[in-house]
Every structure is written in C-alpha cells, then in structure tokens.
Design an enzyme around this catalytic site. Structure first.
Site, mmCIF file in Angstrom:
data_model
loop_
_atom_site.group_PDB
_atom_site.id
_atom_site.type_symbol
_atom_site.label_atom_id
_atom_site.label_comp_id
_atom_site.label_asym_id
_atom_site.label_seq_id
_atom_site.Cartn_x
_atom_site.Cartn_y
_atom_site.Cartn_z
ATOM 1 N N ASN A 70 0.836 -1.192 0.000
ATOM 2 C CA ASN A 70 0.000 0.000 0.000
ATOM 3 C C ASN A 70 0.868 1.239 0.000
ATOM 4 O O ASN A 70 1.940 1.267 0.592
ATOM 5 C CB ASN A 70 -0.981 -0.012 1.183
ATOM 6 C CG ASN A 70 -0.418 0.653 2.424
ATOM 7 O OD1 ASN A 70 -0.441 1.887 2.543
ATOM 8 N ND2 ASN A 70 0.121 -0.154 3.341
ATOM 9 N N ASN A 100 -3.288 6.646 16.644
ATOM 10 C CA ASN A 100 -1.997 6.541 15.943
ATOM 11 C C ASN A 100 -1.772 7.880 15.243
ATOM 12 O O ASN A 100 -2.702 8.470 14.704
ATOM 13 C CB ASN A 100 -2.077 5.397 14.925
ATOM 14 C CG ASN A 100 -0.805 5.233 14.104
ATOM 15 O OD1 ASN A 100 -0.472 6.075 13.279
ATOM 16 N ND2 ASN A 100 -0.103 4.136 14.308
ATOM 17 N N CYS A 131 8.234 8.000 9.373
ATOM 18 C CA CYS A 131 7.996 9.172 8.529
ATOM 19 C C CYS A 131 9.285 9.974 8.385
ATOM 20 O O CYS A 131 10.104 10.000 9.295
ATOM 21 C CB CYS A 131 6.948 10.077 9.172
ATOM 22 S SG CYS A 131 5.344 9.320 9.201
ATOM 23 N N ASN A 193 5.842 -2.073 11.555
ATOM 24 C CA ASN A 193 5.149 -1.370 10.495
ATOM 25 C C ASN A 193 5.469 -2.081 9.170
ATOM 26 O O ASN A 193 6.179 -3.099 9.171
ATOM 27 C CB ASN A 193 5.595 0.103 10.474
ATOM 28 C CG ASN A 193 4.502 1.024 9.971
ATOM 29 O OD1 ASN A 193 3.776 0.688 9.043
ATOM 30 N ND2 ASN A 193 4.387 2.197 10.574
HETATM 31 C C1 LIG Z 1 -3.689 0.057 3.876
HETATM 32 C C2 LIG Z 1 -2.784 0.188 5.070
HETATM 33 C C3 LIG Z 1 -2.674 1.424 5.713
HETATM 34 C C4 LIG Z 1 -1.821 1.560 6.829
HETATM 35 N N1 LIG Z 1 -1.764 2.778 7.467
HETATM 36 C C5 LIG Z 1 -0.989 2.897 8.588
HETATM 37 C C6 LIG Z 1 -0.959 4.135 9.320
HETATM 38 O O1 LIG Z 1 -1.653 5.113 8.986
HETATM 39 N N2 LIG Z 1 -0.136 4.201 10.405
HETATM 40 C C7 LIG Z 1 0.618 3.138 10.823
HETATM 41 O O2 LIG Z 1 1.326 3.255 11.833
HETATM 42 N N3 LIG Z 1 0.581 1.944 10.171
HETATM 43 C C8 LIG Z 1 -0.201 1.820 9.064
HETATM 44 N N4 LIG Z 1 -0.248 0.602 8.405
HETATM 45 C C9 LIG Z 1 0.571 -0.540 8.894
HETATM 46 C C10 LIG Z 1 -0.280 -1.518 9.720
HETATM 47 O O3 LIG Z 1 -0.815 -0.904 10.867
HETATM 48 C C11 LIG Z 1 0.560 -2.758 10.130
HETATM 49 O O4 LIG Z 1 1.686 -2.332 10.871
HETATM 50 C C12 LIG Z 1 1.046 -3.560 8.924
HETATM 51 O O5 LIG Z 1 0.052 -3.601 7.919
HETATM 52 C C13 LIG Z 1 1.473 -4.973 9.284
HETATM 53 O O6 LIG Z 1 0.421 -5.746 9.781
HETATM 54 P P1 LIG Z 1 -0.464 -6.773 8.874
HETATM 55 O O7 LIG Z 1 0.490 -7.656 8.153
HETATM 56 O O8 LIG Z 1 -1.345 -7.491 9.845
HETATM 57 O O9 LIG Z 1 -1.250 -5.912 7.932
HETATM 58 C C14 LIG Z 1 -1.080 0.450 7.292
HETATM 59 C C15 LIG Z 1 -1.193 -0.785 6.628
HETATM 60 C C16 LIG Z 1 -2.039 -0.936 5.547
HETATM 61 C C17 LIG Z 1 -2.143 -2.282 4.876
#
Ligand SMILES: Cc1cc2nc3c(=O)[nH]c(=O)nc-3n(C[C@H](O)[C@H](O)[C@H](O)COP(=O)(O)O)c2cc1C
Length: 304
Positions: A70, A100, A131, A193
C-alpha cells in the site's frame, strides 16, 4: 473453565490481547457493523496529522503473493475533524481507543501529542515513526536511533497517557532502535510497520503503484515480524505489541509466545472485517482446549 484472556498493556487493561492495526480499521466506527468492538482488546485509529491529508495518487494498493503493498500516503481527516467527527463515537464503545499519529518534524509530533493528550476518550497514543524528518534531509525518524530517541523523548514530555512507539522494520538492527525508544521514555513498543517493497507491471513496463514503492504487509512477512518481536522482547523491559501478517489465532499465539503482550491485526481485516473478533474467540478456544488458564502464562513462554 473459561481462560483468563485479560492483559495489562502499559497500564491499559485489555479484555483480551487482540487489537486492530492502524490504517486497516478506519477510526473504529466504519467497522462497527461488521466487527463487535466489545469483543476485542482495543482498536487503533488511522494515522492522524495536524492537517487533513488527501494521500497519494492511485493506484495505491496492489495484491502480491501472500500479501499486499500500500502507498495510501497517510490519508486522514486531520486532528480537528478527528476531535469533532470521530471521537464522539468512542464514548459509545466500552473498548479502549488508541490514536496513531505522525508528523514531519519533532515540533509537529509534539503538537499532535499535546492535542491527543487532551482527549479523555483516547486511552493511549501510538506514534508512527516511519515518517521522514523534513528538517533533517528527509531521514526517516524510525531508521536512526538518535532521531527516533529525539522524537520519542519530546513526545514523552508532552503526554501523561501511555505512549506506544511503533517501530519500522526498514532497519538493519531493530534491537538498537527498540532500546533507543525505550530509553527515551516509550511505555510500550509496537512492531512491525510495513516493509518497503514494489511491484512491476511487465506489459506496461511501469511500476504498479503510482508512488512506485509501497509498504508490504500480510502473511508473507509474518516470519520477519515474528523474528523482530522475539529479538526485541529479549532486549527490552517494556511490553510489546506484535504486528505482521497475523491471519488467525495460531499466528497471534505465536507472537505471544515470542514475547508480545498483545497483537494487532491489519491486512486480515481487508479479507474479513471481523478477523480480529474471530481471532480473539479462537485464541480463547485454543487456551481452553489446551488447559491454559491464563493467556499471561504464554507471554514469552517460547522454549529455545
Ligand atoms: C492500507 C494500510 C494502511 C496503513 N496505514 C498505517 C498508518 O496510517 N499508520 C501506521 O502506523 N501503520 C499503518 N499501516 C501498517 C499496519 O498498521 C501494520 O503495521 C502492517 O500492515 C502490518 O500488519 P499486517 O500484516 O497485519 O497488515 C497500514 C497498513 C495498511 C495495509
């Protein structure tokens, strides 16, 4: 006997260790028709900033084998609309809401911390340090221990709420990052992340994502997340939230064994919006079937 699923995360009591991950669960309300928020431990908001952000141009999501990329670009409503339009919903749910957030300078992070600290409905803060620091040539806060410590230390002084620092996996030494954040005053660490990746469309000879690169998540990267959680758990004293490719109760319990006190479910919610609820229920069933009376007995109980 019903197993005790409750955990205490840096002072926040959770009914069970399953949380939703930032950016994959809106601001909570959007998922409330599909997932019983009072069946999970906590929910985490989309990453928030001082000003609203429209995010990146599309395409900004692509599925890959065993995962997804993403490049949403941290689209969010901004702190003012968050307070007026999103926070009122939190009062109707008996589950901790965790905010967050991010900034592009230490000053922006501190201002966000102050604004969020003043909201009684927000149970804890989760800082996203993945960031760029625009004042230091764009170096990503979460990839340099000194840079991370400076932002975490400054935010620490701006809040009395539990401060969770979300670590980036885009580093060579996750343990030194974790230690720097703990020393700077983090009450809890969440990891990981997304990992930077890219996808190419061969026939068009172009990157699939308009942003070229994106954050990789989903089941294919679980082994990396699990390894990082295990390494960090052995090195710090603060509690850890395990994140990365958790699709079911087995995955979640593996993170607990590796040393996580709680877990966050991200990509799985795109497949099934009640994934977190199901995972919590299935974890409890596993404990009951395996005669484990208390989930806390499994935290860090990996035998090596
Ligand atoms: C579409 C999308 C948007 C995300 N937006 C954020 C965000 O705004 N802030 C953040 O700290 N992590 C963000 N993440 C990271 C997720 O919170 C998480 O750390 C990461 O997807 C790994 O977990 P998963 O494999 O279960 O998805 C985002 C992930 C995805 C897929």
């Amino acid at each position: 006997m019903k197993p005790d699923m409750s955990v205490n995360l840096a002072g926040i009591p959770l009914r069970n260790p399953v949380m939703t991950a930032s950016g994959t669960f809106g601001y909570g309300e959007e998922f409330s028709d599909y997932c019983d928020l009072e069946s999970i431990g906590a929910f985490v908001t989309k990453g928030l900033s001082l000003k609203p952000r429209a995010g990146n141009p599309t395409p900004r999501i692509v599925e890959t084998p065993g995962g997804m990329l993403n490049a949403i670009g941290l689209q969010n409503v901004g702190i003012d609309a968050f307070i007026s339009k999103k926070v009122p919903f939190f009062r109707s749910v008996d589950t901790p809401a965790i905010a967050n957030y991010f900034g592009n300078t230490v000053e922006e992070y501190v201002e966000m911390t102050r604004r969020l600290d003043a909201i009684p409905e927000v149970a804890a803060l989760e800082i996203n340090i993945s960031c760029p620091n625009v004042k230091q040539g764009g170096i990503v806060f979460g990839t340099d221990p000194d840079c991370a410590a400076s932002v975490v230390g400054a935010c620490r002084e701006a809040t009395v709420k539990p401060l969770i620092v979300k670590l980036s996996p885009n580093v060579t030494d996750i343990v030194s990052m974790a230690r720097a954040c703990e020393d700077a005053g983090a009450d809890c660490l969440s990891l990981i992340n997304t990992l930077t990746g890219m996808a190419i469309d061969l026939n068009r000879r172009r990157p699939v994502l308009a942003n070229i690169t994106g954050g990789f998540s989903g089941p294919a990267f679980k082994p990396i997340a699990l390894r990082m959680v295990w390494q960090v758990a052995r090195a710090v004293k603060v509690p850890i939230i395990g994140i990365g490719g958790i699709m079911n109760a087995t995955d979640a319990l593996e993170f607990i064994l590796a040393g996580a006190t709680a877990v966050q479910v991200g990509t799985a919610s795109f497949i099934s919006p009640n994934a977190a609820q199901q995972i919590a229920a299935d974890m409890e069933a596993w404990l009951a079937a395996n005669n484990v009376a208390d989930i806390k007995d499994l935290i860090g109980a990996l035998e090596v």
